[in-house]
Design a protein around this motif. Sequence first.
Motif, PDB file in Angstrom:
ATOM      1  N   ASP A  10      33.605  37.391  36.521  1.00 13.88           N
ATOM      2  CA  ASP A  10      33.649  38.371  37.606  1.00 13.88           C
ATOM      3  C   ASP A  10      34.431  37.713  38.742  1.00 13.88           C
ATOM      4  O   ASP A  10      34.222  36.527  39.033  1.00 13.88           O
ATOM      5  N   SER A  12      34.066  37.766  41.673  1.00 12.23           N
ATOM      6  CA  SER A  12      33.196  37.346  42.769  1.00 12.23           C
ATOM      7  C   SER A  12      32.398  36.088  42.423  1.00 12.23           C
ATOM      8  O   SER A  12      31.586  35.620  43.212  1.00 12.23           O
ATOM      9  N   LEU A  40      32.722  43.657  35.429  1.00 11.16           N
ATOM     10  CA  LEU A  40      31.837  43.864  36.582  1.00 11.16           C
ATOM     11  C   LEU A  40      30.440  43.393  36.205  1.00 11.16           C
ATOM     12  O   LEU A  40      29.706  44.082  35.491  1.00 11.16           O
ATOM     13  N   ALA A  87      32.374  43.482  45.906  1.00 11.48           N
ATOM     14  CA  ALA A  87      32.757  44.377  44.803  1.00 11.48           C
ATOM     15  C   ALA A  87      34.112  43.942  44.266  1.00 11.48           C
ATOM     16  O   ALA A  87      35.002  43.587  45.050  1.00 11.48           O
ATOM     17  N   THR A  88      34.267  43.953  42.952  1.00 12.19           N
ATOM     18  CA  THR A  88      35.500  43.421  42.375  1.00 12.19           C
ATOM     19  C   THR A  88      36.222  44.433  41.490  1.00 12.19           C
ATOM     20  O   THR A  88      37.099  44.072  40.712  1.00 12.19           O
ATOM     21  N   VAL A  89      35.864  45.704  41.664  1.00 14.81           N
ATOM     22  CA  VAL A  89      36.458  46.723  40.801  1.00 14.81           C
ATOM     23  C   VAL A  89      37.962  46.858  41.035  1.00 14.81           C
ATOM     24  O   VAL A  89      38.737  47.051  40.082  1.00 14.81           O
ATOM     25  N   SER A 125      37.931  42.505  47.731  1.00 10.70           N
ATOM     26  CA  SER A 125      37.296  43.787  47.410  1.00 10.70           C
ATOM     27  C   SER A 125      38.150  44.952  47.926  1.00 10.70           C
ATOM     28  O   SER A 125      38.001  46.077  47.468  1.00 10.70           O
TER      29      SER A 125
END
Lengths: 200, 200
Positions: A10, A12, A40, A87-89, A125
Amino acid sequence: MSKTVDFYFDFSSPYGYLSSEKIEDLADRCDCTVVWRPYLMGVVMKITERKPLVHIPMLSDYSKKDLNRFARFEGIEFNQPSTFPIATVVACRAYYWLERIDKEKAKELARALFRAYFIQDEMISQRDVVISIAAGLGIDSNDLRAALEDVSIKQAVRDATDGAVKQEIFGSPFFVVDDEQFWGHDRMGLLEAWIKTGGW
Amino acid sequence: MSKTVDFYFDFSSPYGYLSSEKIEDLADRCDCTVVWRPYLMGVVMKITERKPLVHIPMLSDYSKKDLNRFARFEGIEFNQPSTFPIATVVACRAYYWLERIDKEKAKELARALFRAYFIQDEMISQRDVVISIAAGLGIDSNDLRAALEDVSIKQAVRDATDGAVKQEIFGSPFFVVDDEQFWGHDRMGLLEAWIKTGGW
């Protein structure tokens, strides 16, 4: 035929970042190919009823020390980001879009995103931050901006995450070679021994 | 003066067992003394809101594989006990009683208890089992039986556990040298490097 190592992470994840700085060297030593698989991790954190180490008494302080100690030991620049986790989308979408076009460039972008977050404290993010970092690598901002809204790219991130969960990938970093799973940056030594010896 | 490594563990901890088989060799290589510090990890598991890996989806299967893989890699005999985890207060009391009389013998007993549980599947939660294992090392059963009911020995175990929590020891194995904490069997390499280099 050379083996393939699947490298799940991920964006993050600080230990994921440390591994991202080392995995290609490991692969070179082992004559392997690495497939980078950002996903995610929030989904699987819920399934496994876990929360980030930074939200757990005692483990929070320890994990910060351990991360810095590991990074110094391995000569990797590292600064704890001011906002964590994030958030790493968006980062994932950028990655999977670019991977369709140029796999090596996608890895380069992944490394740049990790470094931006874990060295420069940039908020990866945010869409504009990701686009700006990509632009620094010569990636067209308009193309990327469009890709981030592309339905098939959004689906690719969902597929990557669902696929990870189905394969019982539950951490970051997480490596799979020959169906053998290795969880954690601290398992890279074992992973390398496994590949070199063929397992035991 | 040679350094001291405090080695904290719970007798029910499989990774603690792996470390117990390796820590004295590490100390020899580093010209260190090891102080073995069994404690009751249940207390700190509650504080840190954790549960044993075997009770967490996905992590349960993985941790079993990882343990066996690690044990084979390091040449340590290991069998997952049929009952896990178990109460370890009796084993701790036996240890702290014997430590007052003979520190090296106490370590020998600790290793024998670990092996009985993690190789022979013996229920070291039970008083008679602990007494029988100790008898095999020439330890007087009547003396030990009396010690297990001794108020000061019971208090010694509580003190060891409270002391660990106060020092923010939250795992097993857990090592402390020069006030520097190392959590996990997988940190023994880093621990050794730290001692040999004086830290970084």
